[in-house]
Write a protein that holds these residues in place. Sequence first.
Motif, short mmCIF file in Angstrom:
data_model
loop_
_atom_site.label_atom_id
_atom_site.label_comp_id
_atom_site.label_asym_id
_atom_site.label_seq_id
_atom_site.Cartn_x
_atom_site.Cartn_y
_atom_site.Cartn_z
N TYR A 169 0.43 -1.30 -0.30
CA TYR A 169 0.57 0.46 -0.07
C TYR A 169 1.05 1.25 -0.02
O TYR A 169 0.97 2.01 -0.63
N THR A 170 2.05 1.54 1.25
CA THR A 170 3.02 2.53 1.12
C THR A 170 3.38 2.75 -0.47
O THR A 170 3.54 4.24 -1.35
N GLU A 171 3.49 1.35 -1.16
CA GLU A 171 4.81 1.47 -2.32
C GLU A 171 3.78 2.50 -3.93
O GLU A 171 3.72 3.19 -3.94
N GLY A 172 2.13 1.97 -3.14
CA GLY A 172 1.43 2.88 -3.84
C GLY A 172 1.08 3.98 -4.06
O GLY A 172 0.64 4.69 -5.12
N VAL B 172 -3.25 -6.13 -9.93
CA VAL B 172 -2.71 -5.50 -8.52
C VAL B 172 -2.59 -6.77 -8.04
O VAL B 172 -3.70 -6.10 -7.44
N ILE B 173 -1.93 -6.39 -6.91
CA ILE B 173 -2.15 -7.03 -5.15
C ILE B 173 -1.20 -6.13 -4.20
O ILE B 173 0.20 -6.39 -4.28
N LEU B 174 -2.15 -4.90 -3.55
CA LEU B 174 -1.14 -4.36 -3.03
C LEU B 174 -1.60 -4.73 -1.29
O LEU B 174 -2.54 -5.18 -0.61
N THR B 175 -0.76 -4.89 -0.20
CA THR B 175 -0.50 -5.32 0.89
C THR B 175 -0.17 -4.53 1.83
O THR B 175 0.20 -3.26 1.31
N ASP B 176 -0.51 -4.12 3.15
CA ASP B 176 0.22 -4.11 4.35
C ASP B 176 -0.23 -2.89 4.19
O ASP B 176 0.53 -1.91 3.87
N TYR B 177 -1.73 -2.81 4.56
CA TYR B 177 -2.18 -1.69 4.71
C TYR B 177 -2.26 -1.21 6.00
O TYR B 177 -2.12 -1.81 6.82
N PRO B 178 -2.65 0.08 6.36
CA PRO B 178 -2.53 0.91 7.36
C PRO B 178 -3.58 0.22 8.26
O PRO B 178 -4.78 0.26 8.01
#
Lengths: 465, 465
Positions: free
Chosen positions: B309-312, B353-359
């Motif tokens: 997520y942060t990279e996104g 896309v798979i986004l990971t590690d969200y807040p």
Amino acid sequence: MKRIKIVEALQQKETGVKVLVKGWVRTRRGNKNVNFIALNDGSTINNIQIVVDLANFDEETLKLITTGACIAAAGTLVASQGQGQNVEIQAENIEVYGTADPETYPLQKKGHTLEFLREIAHLRPRTNTFGAIYRMRHNMAMAIHDFFHKKGFVYVHTPIITASDCEGAGQMFQVTTMNLYDLKKDENGSIDYSHDFFGKQASLTVSGQLEGELAAMALGEIYTFGPTFRAENSNTPRHLSEFWMIEPEMAFYEIEENMDLAEEFIKYCIRWALENCQDDLKFLSDMYDKELIDRLNFVLDNDFKRLTYTEGIKILQAAIAKGHKFEFPVDWGTDLQSEHERYLVEQHFKRPVILTDYPKDIKSFYMKQNADEKTVRAMDVLFPKIGEIIGGSQREEDYDKLKKRAEEMHVPLKDIWWYLDTRRFGTAPHSGFGLGFERLLLFVTGMANIRDVIPFPRTPNNAEF
Amino acid sequence: MKRIKIVEALQQKETGVKVLVKGWVRTRRGNKNVNFIALNDGSTINNIQIVVDLANFDEETLKLITTGACIAAAGTLVASQGQGQNVEIQAENIEVYGTADPETYPLQKKGHTLEFLREIAHLRPRTNTFGAIYRMRHNMAMAIHDFFHKKGFVYVHTPIITASDCEGAGQMFQVTTMNLYDLKKDENGSIDYSHDFFGKQASLTVSGQLEGELAAMALGEIYTFGPTFRAENSNTPRHLSEFWMIEPEMAFYEIEENMDLAEEFIKYCIRWALENCQDDLKFLSDMYDKELIDRLNFVLDNDFKRLTYTEGIKILQAAIAKGHKFEFPVDWGTDLQSEHERYLVEQHFKRPVILTDYPKDIKSFYMKQNADEKTVRAMDVLFPKIGEIIGGSQREEDYDKLKKRAEEMHVPLKDIWWYLDTRRFGTAPHSGFGLGFERLLLFVTGMANIRDVIPFPRTPNNAEF
């Protein structure tokens, strides 16, 4: 190393290879040199034995490996010296993921009653019994989808929330988002449902049949498989407030083809169980019902006997005349009890039975009316031990007859205008039936209480988990 | 003669044979010598042409054969002279099962808006569009069961009625059998739910995940496929009050294996659609969404890009810096909007896309906490056109961390004691995800409104049929 499932490890022919398995400890036993852990991961009822050479492991780790703990065990797959398995794992490394304090973990080695296990329904899938039942439940669901898909039936999701009330509101659950502390009422003091979520009173469905018929009158052959609800205050081993139903509906099927399909369908499910659930079936048979497998074969091996309700009544009355005692009376016009159904199946015909052409007053408004004006083209499939397992009928396709019968039986026409429309526009002969999924499961698992064949049973005063 | 389905008749290679088909008349046209009936029985989107030599049929019968009528047609299968089909039927006998008065039957030949068809959801399966959609819905359900069954997952029915309230009562439907005209209250004026059916307040489930986890922590790998409910007052093309969810839960899966499974799973479904629904896909593509099949292939042909997520967020902020305009702001800590997700998929990476590690504060209490104490091990799968199609996470397996997070987020512990128990006894790393079935269907059918991919949609003020 990649984990393999225990069901695969146990089937592996090649020994001497390194494997990694993960699962829950069923038991640990042993002596001062070696310990044996029985490990299960839910992929099969069978445990794999992990052989632990105590000299190679520290005591602190071993202490944590008690019944219910979750571990990963890596080691070499070797031929087993012990009975009951071909292979076992000579442990080289064990990681403990989660402990299970023997003082508080409820599933210790000792046997538990089914009643007790119902109170811990969140843990009971970790027992042999419920592992077996839930794998069989899965398999029966797969058999059902496979059967209908291969025949070109379309799986249809009928609605769960409904504003129609076709089977009597007394037994339905109401669904609402109204604030019960501040219910709006109209000038007559009636609750004003225009403020409710759907703008009118809504309930949980008791059957997907009527909507299923809509789909069948367009797609040809369809089936539903979904939850249905009854708010009956029945605390019995045969009633659930929430259960799953399978309801096929077929355009262009007359009652005979409906019977053919029902027989083929139920035999397909039972054959699937015998072919795909051998270990689980054997366990349940050994533990709960020695005649289980014989009973499944009995259904498979026999053509179902087909006769009318009226003929069935005559047979039952003849039995009474010869001295057979039933608890309930046998009179033309009343519904058969389970004891009557079982007599026909188990004692008279010695095979499954399909009864047809029931008195119209004990059946629903949508069943096709016979020319005798007394009976309808209903069919009930009767099985050993449990009695009725399937109920169905040819549906009334004539608009005028259907409407008249709905009115006679006080079905509000304003709620079923869409159902009647299928008879106004392009009507056709059609048929269908319903199978209670949990009733099928009682039959194939040999269990006696319907609360034991659904993961989280809902019954009066019980909606835990 | 035994009826054959139109899908079979159209594929038959041998001409000159007698066949019997049954179905609904789509159109009848012709001249004074011969008529052509386009007949459909729901087994395929394609009609079979019935050629009617007027000299051989009486006028009274022919008059009844209008659009929507249901007929049986027997005759000889012959090679077709016309375009678009290989075979047709030279009619010898026609029986009319049900007429459809042209004055009142709503589905005349002319095109109808999707809005109008929603009002006659009981008849819309008789259109090409909805026949195609419901056959695809069936096929996607089959793909899902097939995928998981082959992998050894157990299909689990989680409860529909629940007394737990884990996601906020404001969005739940209450289920009751209480007499709303005579609500019992206790001495404090609170409604006394001990009089209600389940002895406490009950609602319709918003997710089967928590119960699914219970099963996974015993059976290893499970999935649910059942209805879920949201009482949100959202009248949008993307919201339903009643919809179907698929929720796999897997013991021993870390987030990477969870992503692998999600990607394999969704590709399996899409490949199934491309291989098994060609005619229906072609129709929907031609009629509604020219890029549909390209979009399906786009997903199949590309590895999904995985990033945090942060990279996104950084990528999106860089896009803004370069002048790209979004309607909604992009700030670390807030949830992404569909426009942001689609930018990443369609413009930046040009692949799913798979986004990971969200807040952690925008995700649920049960997600595994990362060491940074700011993020959780969540994953969202993002697709072209629709944005998020799958949401999941590794689950927090640590009892203390899970309990603390539940308390912080005001999840009543008394309602989830059974869920916490899985971490008290034999806990293990595990993961899972959820797929909204209708969202998958929007993607594979190309339809724009979610009310058009479920047979009987339930939305605010709408529970008809």
